[in-house]
Scaffold this active site. Structure first.
Site, PDB file in Angstrom:
ATOM      1  N   PHE A 150       0.799  -1.296  -0.130  1.00 37.41           N
ATOM      2  CA  PHE A 150       0.102   0.053  -0.146  1.00 37.41           C
ATOM      3  C   PHE A 150       0.637   1.382  -0.013  1.00 37.41           C
ATOM      4  CE2 PHE A 150       0.850  -0.153   4.440  1.00 37.41           C
ATOM      5  CZ  PHE A 150       1.354   1.035   4.923  1.00 37.41           C
ATOM      6  N   LYS A 174      -1.065  -7.595  -8.621  1.00 39.50           N
ATOM      7  CA  LYS A 174      -2.165  -7.779  -7.484  1.00 39.50           C
ATOM      8  C   LYS A 174      -1.603  -6.693  -6.518  1.00 39.50           C
ATOM      9  CE  LYS A 174      -2.961  -8.851  -3.601  1.00 39.50           C
ATOM     10  NZ  LYS A 174      -3.142  -8.034  -2.695  1.00 39.50           N
ATOM     11  N   GLU A 177      -5.000  -3.807  -1.330  1.00 38.40           N
ATOM     12  CA  GLU A 177      -6.341  -3.616  -1.481  1.00 38.40           C
ATOM     13  C   GLU A 177      -6.726  -2.356  -0.833  1.00 38.40           C
ATOM     14  OE1 GLU A 177      -6.040  -7.505   1.121  1.00 38.40           O
ATOM     15  OE2 GLU A 177      -4.517  -6.282   0.016  1.00 38.40           O
ATOM     16  N   ARG A 178      -5.761  -1.663  -0.054  1.00 40.73           N
ATOM     17  CA  ARG A 178      -6.003  -0.380   0.494  1.00 40.73           C
ATOM     18  C   ARG A 178      -6.344   0.999  -0.513  1.00 40.73           C
ATOM     19  NH1 ARG A 178      -2.299  -1.426   5.918  1.00 40.73           N
ATOM     20  NH2 ARG A 178      -3.816  -2.487   7.317  1.00 40.73           N
ATOM     21  N   SER A 227       5.683  -7.052   4.301  1.00 39.17           N
ATOM     22  CA  SER A 227       6.244  -7.323   5.460  1.00 39.17           C
ATOM     23  C   SER A 227       7.234  -8.562   5.246  1.00 39.17           C
ATOM     24  CB  SER A 227       5.066  -7.770   6.306  1.00 39.17           C
ATOM     25  OG  SER A 227       4.444  -9.037   6.056  1.00 39.17           O
ATOM     26  N   CYS A 282       9.480   1.813   3.470  1.00 40.86           N
ATOM     27  CA  CYS A 282      10.447   0.913   3.930  1.00 40.86           C
ATOM     28  C   CYS A 282      11.822   1.308   4.072  1.00 40.86           C
ATOM     29  CB  CYS A 282      10.421  -0.215   2.843  1.00 40.86           C
ATOM     30  SG  CYS A 282      11.033   0.108   1.471  1.00 40.86           S
ATOM     31  N   GLU A 384       9.621  -3.602  13.147  1.00 43.31           N
ATOM     32  CA  GLU A 384       9.384  -2.472  12.001  1.00 43.31           C
ATOM     33  C   GLU A 384       7.820  -1.781  12.503  1.00 43.31           C
ATOM     34  OE1 GLU A 384       9.716  -1.681   7.600  1.00 43.31           O
ATOM     35  OE2 GLU A 384       8.377  -3.329   8.112  1.00 43.31           O
TER      36      GLU A 384
END
Length: 499
Positions: A150, A174, A177-178, A227, A282, A384
């Site tokens: 996201f 893909k 979804e956010r 993640s 990140c 994190e």
């Protein structure tokens, strides 16, 4: 009005057919702004079948023509930059300038990928044996997929897709979804630029869609950013199904500040790198490591002053330094880490909990948070957090600072601020981290170098963008050639030699 979002398959937007839906929020208001169709088997199978059908003709197009299409795509993205940036900001929550930066760093990789004719060249050896020539070819894998996070809904999909397309593959994205709207819009711009129907597809979904991509033998490679636990899962599952995988996970990026550093410069760098995009990067710097008590005291004083001046506000407000976090669950998780830091004995100098923004009281707001006297056994240091939380871990000397950076389980990015060239050179050589900045707080490499972390931050042999991307998305074929000379020597039962 709540929009309904589906998928992009075979060159067109299509509605979802699974009957399963997710919700896309406006992080500034906390309200649902769209319903997102979550793909099941039918949609994923349709995307894979269309990609498999379209790929051979795309691969047969010469690389220079594919490169021209990518350059037309860059032109279209630039022409639609304002629309894309506003769409991105509305779903992610980052500010408009930051949203433009997200898109810009993506199209830089597209521009690099347009150089595919050079990057796809093989090798040639004349007279490798008596009358024998050897050459190699780089050929596309076929259908490949990208699973993207996201926090960079434009940049990472472009990092994944552009080299894959330039190399002659068909691509299935893909996205998260956010914030799915920008990937869907990019798909339309790829088509407008001339990418044939079926060559670039977007399938929205959750773990069900991911597992279908991982298990289908027609999908030859998977790229992932997210993640570490999910990166490990995708890497292992892809390998078990005979696929190439390139998976990038979490990070805990340190910035070492030596006593000779320009502290004003270092403090400004920490504020931007620690709190930009609400820390949802990140490559965000989440740990400051000042060396020596005097350095630490002076740095912390400068950070406190700057943190108090930061403005958190609506994504479209030009005065905002950063906006909300992406979801209510992210806000809850970050605030939980702040409490754990207090409970475990860190000194809380700025508390971002309980922040509200006038007129947007239901938004997912977390203010800038600053901890001092953090130790490496604390959760806020080990994990994190992915939010606007900066921890100061004081080091007694240079060697202790170097060990802190090198011993953490994540090895994504690190920075050192100093005027000492010898110290910087030693640090860059010895630190066990994949990307290093010297007086550069966020050392994201430019497009023609590769991006990737070490240890629990990266899984796979090849990094993102740069030459590694073309190695990942192609397979090498080696051809050995001899033309008849009219002299027959009879059958030989000896293993051929190079001499």
């Amino acid at each position: 009005m709540v929009r309904e979002l589906g998928h992009y398959i075979d060159g067109h937007r299509v509605e979802g057919t699974s009957g399963r839906w997710g919700e896309v929020y406006d992080p500034c208001t906390g309200e649902v702004q769209a319903r997102l169709a979550l793909a099941a088997g039918e949609e994923v199978q349709r995307a894979i079948a269309g990609a498999e059908k379209a790929q051979p003709e795309w691969a047969a197009m010469n690389p220079q023509r594919r490169g021209r299409i990518l350059l037309r795509f860059v032109e279209l993205v630039n022409r639609n930059m304002d629309e894309l940036a506003e769409l991105l900001a509305s779903e992610h929550g980052k500010t408009l300038p930051d949203a433009r930066g997200d898109i810009q760093r993506g199209i830089e990789v597209v521009e690099f990928a347009a150089g595919a004719p050079h990057l796809l060249k093989g090798e040639f050896s004349d007279d490798a044996g008596a009358g024998i020539d050897v050459h190699s070819l780089r050929q596309p894998l076929g259908v490949v997929a990208g699973i993207t996070p996201f926090n960079f809904p434009a940049m990472i999909p472009l990092w994944k897709s552009a080299p894959a397309l330039a190399a002659g593959n068909a691509f299935i994205l893909k996205p998260s979804e956010r914030d799915p709207s920008v990937p869907l819009r990019l798909a339309e711009l790829y088509s407008e630029a001339g990418v044939p129907d079926g060559v670039f597809n977007v399938v929205n979904g959750d773990k069900e869609a991911v597992d279908l991509l991982l298990e289908d033998p027609r999908v030859k490679a998977i790229g992932f950013v997210g993640s570490t636990p999910i990166a490990q899962y995708i890497y292992a599952t892809a390998a078990a199904h005979g696929k190439r995988a390139q998976c990038f996970g979490g990070a805990k990026n340190h910035m070492v500040i030596l006593p000779d550093a320009d502290l004003e410069m270092a403090a400004d760098a920490l504020i931007g790198a620690g709190y930009g995009s609400a820390g949802e990067r990140c490559m965000a710097v989440s740990v400051a490591v000042p060396v020596g008590r005097e350095t630490a005291d002076a740095l912390v004083a400068k950070l406190e002053e700057r943190v108090k001046a930061l403005r958190v506000g609506h994504s479209l407000d030009k005065e905002s330094d950063f906006g909300p976090v992406v979801a209510a669950s992210a806000k809850e998780r970050i605030e939980g880490y702040i409490q754990s830091g207090v409970d475990q004995g860190a000194t809380l100098l700025a508390d971002g909990r309980g922040l509200t923004v006038e007129g947007y009281e239901n938004g997912f707001w977390v203010g800038p948070t600053l901890f001092d006297n953090v130790t490496k056994d604390m959760s806020i240091y080990r994990d994190e957090i992915f939010g606007p939380v900066l921890s100061v871990v004081r080091a007694g000397d240079y060697e202790e600072a170097l060990r802190l950076c090198s011993e953490h389980e994540f090895g994504n990015g690190v920075a050192i601020f100093t005027r000492d060239g010898d110290a910087a050179r030693d640090f860059a050589s010895r630190v066990q981290v994949g990307m290093v900045g010297i007086n550069v707080p966020i050392p994201v490499p430019i497009a023609y170098y590769t991006f990737g972390g070490w240890k629990a931050s990266g899984f796979g042999d090849l990094n993102q963008h740069g030459a590694d991307a073309f190695r990942f998305y192609t397979k090498t074929k080696t051809v050995t050639t001899r033309w008849p000379s009219g002299i027959r020597q009879g059958a030989s039962f000896i293993m051929p030699e190079g001499s």
